[in-house]
Motif scaffolding. Sequence first.
Motif, PDB file in Angstrom:
ATOM      1  N   SER A 129      -9.144  -6.683  -0.634  1.00 52.62           N
ATOM      2  CA  SER A 129      -7.703  -6.570  -0.414  1.00 52.62           C
ATOM      3  C   SER A 129      -7.418  -6.435   1.077  1.00 52.62           C
ATOM      4  O   SER A 129      -8.311  -6.161   1.880  1.00 52.62           O
ATOM      5  CB  SER A 129      -7.136  -5.356  -1.159  1.00 52.62           C
ATOM      6  N   THR A 130      -6.147  -6.627   1.429  1.00 52.38           N
ATOM      7  CA  THR A 130      -5.724  -6.530   2.826  1.00 52.38           C
ATOM      8  C   THR A 130      -4.585  -5.536   2.945  1.00 52.38           C
ATOM      9  O   THR A 130      -3.661  -5.527   2.121  1.00 52.38           O
ATOM     10  CB  THR A 130      -5.254  -7.898   3.353  1.00 52.38           C
ATOM     11  N   ALA A 131      -4.649  -4.697   3.973  1.00 52.50           N
ATOM     12  CA  ALA A 131      -3.545  -3.809   4.315  1.00 52.50           C
ATOM     13  C   ALA A 131      -3.076  -4.162   5.722  1.00 52.50           C
ATOM     14  O   ALA A 131      -3.901  -4.302   6.633  1.00 52.50           O
ATOM     15  CB  ALA A 131      -3.976  -2.346   4.254  1.00 52.50           C
ATOM     16  N   ILE A 139      -3.082   5.367   7.208  1.00 51.94           N
ATOM     17  CA  ILE A 139      -3.494   5.416   5.808  1.00 51.94           C
ATOM     18  C   ILE A 139      -4.839   6.127   5.687  1.00 51.94           C
ATOM     19  O   ILE A 139      -5.651   6.118   6.607  1.00 51.94           O
ATOM     20  CB  ILE A 139      -3.603   4.010   5.172  1.00 51.94           C
ATOM     21  N   ILE A 150      -4.875   4.279  -1.973  1.00 48.16           N
ATOM     22  CA  ILE A 150      -4.526   4.373  -0.563  1.00 48.16           C
ATOM     23  C   ILE A 150      -3.442   5.443  -0.428  1.00 48.16           C
ATOM     24  O   ILE A 150      -2.418   5.381  -1.108  1.00 48.16           O
ATOM     25  CB  ILE A 150      -3.977   3.038  -0.018  1.00 48.16           C
ATOM     26  N   LEU A 152      -0.620   6.595   1.895  1.00 47.09           N
ATOM     27  CA  LEU A 152       0.175   6.222   3.064  1.00 47.09           C
ATOM     28  C   LEU A 152       0.674   7.510   3.702  1.00 47.09           C
ATOM     29  O   LEU A 152       1.551   8.189   3.162  1.00 47.09           O
ATOM     30  CB  LEU A 152       1.337   5.317   2.657  1.00 47.09           C
ATOM     31  N   ALA A 157       3.442   0.037   5.429  1.00 48.03           N
ATOM     32  CA  ALA A 157       2.234  -0.751   5.202  1.00 48.03           C
ATOM     33  C   ALA A 157       2.518  -1.780   4.121  1.00 48.03           C
ATOM     34  O   ALA A 157       3.252  -1.514   3.169  1.00 48.03           O
ATOM     35  CB  ALA A 157       1.066   0.144   4.797  1.00 48.03           C
ATOM     36  N   TRP A 158       1.925  -2.947   4.288  1.00 47.45           N
ATOM     37  CA  TRP A 158       2.042  -4.032   3.308  1.00 47.45           C
ATOM     38  C   TRP A 158       0.653  -4.326   2.763  1.00 47.45           C
ATOM     39  O   TRP A 158      -0.327  -4.347   3.515  1.00 47.45           O
ATOM     40  CB  TRP A 158       2.624  -5.275   3.982  1.00 47.45           C
ATOM     41  N   PHE A 159       0.589  -4.535   1.445  1.00 44.59           N
ATOM     42  CA  PHE A 159      -0.701  -4.702   0.778  1.00 44.59           C
ATOM     43  C   PHE A 159      -0.745  -6.025   0.018  1.00 44.59           C
ATOM     44  O   PHE A 159       0.182  -6.364  -0.718  1.00 44.59           O
ATOM     45  CB  PHE A 159      -0.953  -3.556  -0.202  1.00 44.59           C
ATOM     46  N   VAL A 171      -1.000   3.040  -4.395  1.00 44.95           N
ATOM     47  CA  VAL A 171      -0.609   3.556  -3.084  1.00 44.95           C
ATOM     48  C   VAL A 171       0.212   4.815  -3.309  1.00 44.95           C
ATOM     49  O   VAL A 171       1.263   4.777  -3.958  1.00 44.95           O
ATOM     50  CB  VAL A 171       0.205   2.524  -2.282  1.00 44.95           C
ATOM     51  N   GLU A 186       5.263  -3.955  -0.061  1.00 42.96           N
ATOM     52  CA  GLU A 186       5.396  -3.070   1.090  1.00 42.96           C
ATOM     53  C   GLU A 186       5.782  -1.683   0.620  1.00 42.96           C
ATOM     54  O   GLU A 186       6.621  -1.525  -0.273  1.00 42.96           O
ATOM     55  CB  GLU A 186       6.472  -3.591   2.050  1.00 42.96           C
TER      56      GLU A 186
END
Length: 319
Positions: A129-131, A139, A150, A152, A157-159, A171, A186
């Motif tokens: 995955s990408t953050a 985070i 995760i 926050l 932050a966008w995932f 999140v 987000e």
Amino acid sequence: MNSNHVDASIDEAAALWVVRLASGEMDAAEMARFRDWHGLSDAHRGVFDRERRLWQSLDGQRAAFVSATPAPRRRGRRWTMVARPRVWLAAGAVAATLAFLAPGMMIRLRADEMAGRGEVRTVALTDGSTAMLDSDAAIAIHYDGQERRIDLLQGKAWFDVKHGDQRPFRVAASGGVTQDIGTAFEVDRGAAGVNVNVTQGAVRVRGTASGPGMLLGMAERARYGDDGRLVRLKPGMVSSMAAWRRGLIVLDGRSVEEAIEEIGRYRPGYTLTFADLSAAPRISGIFRIDAPDEALRSVAQMAGLQVMTLPGDMMVLRR
């Protein structure tokens, strides 16, 4: 060079990096130097984690020492990492002081990943995955055999979640939880509460960890506060959600105060306003993250404000 000297040098550097992270003054370039140092070896990572845990343990003791207003955070000062004999003792004393006095110090020490002020940073998570972290976002990452979670700690932050993993992706922010169902989304943790915006797929949002959930699809939004009350918001435009990922600040009918605050997050120095803005027009526009001073001058012109710049990257807006 013997191994004891090497270990001592790593200890000294780790203690100083803890102090720098706690100070809140690190810019993107210094954050990059820290990541380079942290990634040199398992020894560097292990010693840093040990030092960070030490100062994290001070969090529960702060109430016994703090009774005054926290000291203001200074910006713009540059530190150089220099290893000196017994410097870790001095660094430890400074870090202890920061544990009790510096705003947001514990957030910075809890964070596994964070973005510097004015920086937008991409983090590759271990599951694929990408953050993406907006300016000053932080985070903490908790992956185990049961879940991918995760925390926050602050900011936006966008995932983009990698699927095929049986563990749920969650999140957590301000007592609530957003769980991925098959999506990109987000989460924006601010002083007024937490906003969730879905850019693709769907999520389930809970205002409290065990509260009733709300299903959100693409372009849908929700907000919850510290009380856990969950409110569905008017759907938005996907193109304007998390626009900071593309280097843009999108303002749509925001108050002048909100516009100044939003743009000011990308500046290295303080932004101060001395004016009654109760009758000022609402602000709409698209601005560049990498040109915040130009954006603030545009907002000032719309609101009939004058702009004055001072040493230390300070900007003052006034009538």
